[in-house]
Design a protein around this motif. Structure first.
Motif, short mmCIF file in Angstrom:
data_model
loop_
_atom_site.label_atom_id
_atom_site.label_comp_id
_atom_site.label_asym_id
_atom_site.label_seq_id
_atom_site.Cartn_x
_atom_site.Cartn_y
_atom_site.Cartn_z
N GLY A 7 -27.25 9.58 6.54
CA GLY A 7 -26.81 10.71 7.35
C GLY A 7 -27.87 11.75 7.59
O GLY A 7 -27.62 12.76 8.27
N ALA A 8 -29.09 11.53 7.07
CA ALA A 8 -30.13 12.55 7.16
C ALA A 8 -30.85 12.49 8.50
O ALA A 8 -31.21 11.41 8.98
CB ALA A 8 -31.13 12.38 6.03
N ALA A 9 -31.08 13.65 9.10
CA ALA A 9 -31.88 13.72 10.32
C ALA A 9 -33.34 13.45 9.97
O ALA A 9 -33.80 13.74 8.86
CB ALA A 9 -31.74 15.10 10.95
N ALA A 22 -39.40 15.33 2.27
CA ALA A 22 -40.50 14.83 3.09
C ALA A 22 -41.00 13.52 2.51
O ALA A 22 -40.89 13.27 1.31
CB ALA A 22 -41.64 15.85 3.14
N LEU A 23 -41.54 12.68 3.37
CA LEU A 23 -42.25 11.47 2.95
C LEU A 23 -43.72 11.84 2.87
O LEU A 23 -44.32 12.22 3.88
CB LEU A 23 -42.03 10.34 3.95
CG LEU A 23 -40.61 9.80 4.06
CD1 LEU A 23 -40.50 8.80 5.23
CD2 LEU A 23 -40.17 9.14 2.77
N ILE A 75 -29.76 15.88 0.52
CA ILE A 75 -30.72 15.84 1.63
C ILE A 75 -30.00 15.63 2.96
O ILE A 75 -29.28 14.65 3.14
CB ILE A 75 -31.77 14.73 1.40
CG1 ILE A 75 -32.58 15.06 0.14
CG2 ILE A 75 -32.69 14.60 2.61
CD1 ILE A 75 -33.53 13.96 -0.27
N THR A 76 -30.21 16.58 3.88
CA THR A 76 -29.63 16.48 5.22
C THR A 76 -30.69 16.19 6.28
O THR A 76 -30.35 15.79 7.40
CB THR A 76 -28.90 17.77 5.59
OG1 THR A 76 -29.84 18.87 5.57
CG2 THR A 76 -27.77 18.07 4.61
N ALA A 77 -31.97 16.40 5.94
CA ALA A 77 -33.05 16.15 6.90
C ALA A 77 -34.32 15.84 6.13
O ALA A 77 -34.61 16.46 5.10
CB ALA A 77 -33.27 17.36 7.81
N VAL A 78 -35.09 14.87 6.62
CA VAL A 78 -36.34 14.47 5.98
C VAL A 78 -37.43 14.46 7.05
O VAL A 78 -37.19 14.05 8.18
CB VAL A 78 -36.20 13.08 5.30
CG1 VAL A 78 -35.80 12.01 6.30
CG2 VAL A 78 -37.50 12.70 4.60
N ALA A 79 -38.62 14.91 6.70
CA ALA A 79 -39.72 15.02 7.65
C ALA A 79 -40.89 14.14 7.24
O ALA A 79 -41.12 13.89 6.05
CB ALA A 79 -40.19 16.47 7.76
N ALA A 80 -41.64 13.69 8.25
CA ALA A 80 -42.86 12.91 8.05
C ALA A 80 -43.51 12.73 9.41
O ALA A 80 -42.90 13.01 10.45
CB ALA A 80 -42.57 11.55 7.41
N HIS A 81 -44.74 12.25 9.41
CA HIS A 81 -45.36 11.84 10.66
C HIS A 81 -44.51 10.73 11.28
O HIS A 81 -43.87 9.96 10.55
CB HIS A 81 -46.78 11.34 10.39
CG HIS A 81 -47.59 11.08 11.62
ND1 HIS A 81 -47.52 9.90 12.32
CD2 HIS A 81 -48.48 11.86 12.29
CE1 HIS A 81 -48.34 9.94 13.35
NE2 HIS A 81 -48.93 11.13 13.36
N SER A 82 -44.51 10.62 12.59
CA SER A 82 -43.66 9.63 13.26
C SER A 82 -43.93 8.21 12.77
O SER A 82 -43.00 7.41 12.62
CB SER A 82 -43.84 9.71 14.79
OG SER A 82 -45.20 9.51 15.14
#
Length: 310
Positions: free
Chosen positions: A125-127, A151-152, A102-109
């Motif tokens: 290290g994940a964005a 994603a969360l 995993i290099t990037a993880v997304a979720a609502h702020s």
């Protein structure tokens, strides 16, 4: 008969949808997923929805500023009820993805903020990529075209989309919870239940030492306890602030009504956002000398003085 329309932060699967389902029977309403909180409240103001369910506060980040600010500006709205939901997340990814990939993880702020320490420890290290909602992040990930690897998401959403759960119970605070409110257009206030909350926005009359204390004394003198008070910058007066307040009690109770009279006398703007049943269900504490009977006895005493009784 037309089913009432409820706007909420979508898409399907968000914590807000779970709050909506906790408040009403989904079979008896028309659910309207929208892109964000301002859109949900604007739908009510514009008549496109009858009600909105929006997050107003969480135990990690405090007040949800988009909700507080949108409620405070524009045509009047009213809070009609509330519910509190426990909040934790699942870290989801496309099948075959390992944690170390995993290099990037997304979720609502707010989701990213509620999992800040967990992400720093497990994915240092994940964005972190903000999304319009946690469910929306998971849906975008499932398409295979997302610019992030994980994603969360609310529990169960990832599995329903064919994603793999890499971690569950993700949260910095295992007791994290979010308070959601049902909002509609102004109408007659529901009757007091004995365990109620009143939400207000107050602008101070001037910027001076002691101005906030003077406002708070309107509550203290009547024995009204505050469960939340937050300052918010005023968009029309840079450098000045309004105060968003939750007070324990109901406008039908003399002590709360007297406090509102005092606020209106001494402050230029008092926005009443509603008196409604508190999610806790606990009886509202009453300070000595501020019960309904004690207010009635005091008024009777003053009337007696006017009549010549001593």
């Amino acid at each position: 008969m037309t089913a009432p329309r409820y706007a909420y932060l979508g898409p399907s699967g968000t914590f807000t949808e779970a709050a909506l389902r906790a408040m009403v029977d989904p079979a008896e309403i028309e659910a309207m997923p929208v892109i964000d909180v301002p859109a949900a409240l604007s739908a009510v103001r514009g008549g496109d929805a009858d009600f909105a369910v929006v997050a107003i506060e969480n135990t990690v980040e405090g007040g949800v500023t988009a909700t507080l600010d949108t409620l405070a500006e524009g045509s009047p709205l009213a809070i009609l009820g509330e519910v509190v939901l426990a909040v934790s997340f699942e870290l989801v990814a496309r099948p075959g993805t390992a944690l170390e990939d995993i290099t990037a993880v997304a979720a609502h702020s707010h989701g990213l903020n509620q999992c800040r320490r967990w992400l720093a420890q497990r994915l240092p290290g994940a964005a972190q990529i903000p999304a319009s909602s946690n469910a929306a992040a998971a849906r975008e990930l499932a398409t295979g075209d997302a610019p992030f690897d994980a994603a969360l998401a609310p529990p169960g959403v990832g599995v329903s989309l064919g994603l793999e759960v890499l971690a569950s119970g993700v949260a910095d605070n295992p007791h994290a919870a979010t308070r959601f409110v049902k909002v509609g257009r102004p109408a007659a206030v529901p009757s007091a239940t004995g365990a109620d909350k009143t939400t207000l926005v107050v602008h101070l009359p001037d910027d001076r030492a002691g101005a906030l204390l003077s406002m708070l004394e309107q509550f203290a003198a009547r024995g009204v306890n505050l469960s939340r008070i937050e300052s918010r910058p005023r968009s029309d007066r840079p450098g000045e602030y309004s105060f968003s307040i939750d007070a324990l009690g109901h406008i039908d109770e003399p002590r709360m009504a007297e406090a509102l009279v005092g606020l209106k006398r001494t402050n230029p703007t008092v926005i009443f956002l509603g008196s409604y049943p508190a999610a806790t269900g606990y009886p509202t504490p009453v300070a000595p000398g501020t019960s309904e009977q004690e207010f009635a006895d005091a008024r009777s005493w003053v009337q007696g003085l006017r009549a010549g009784r001593r």
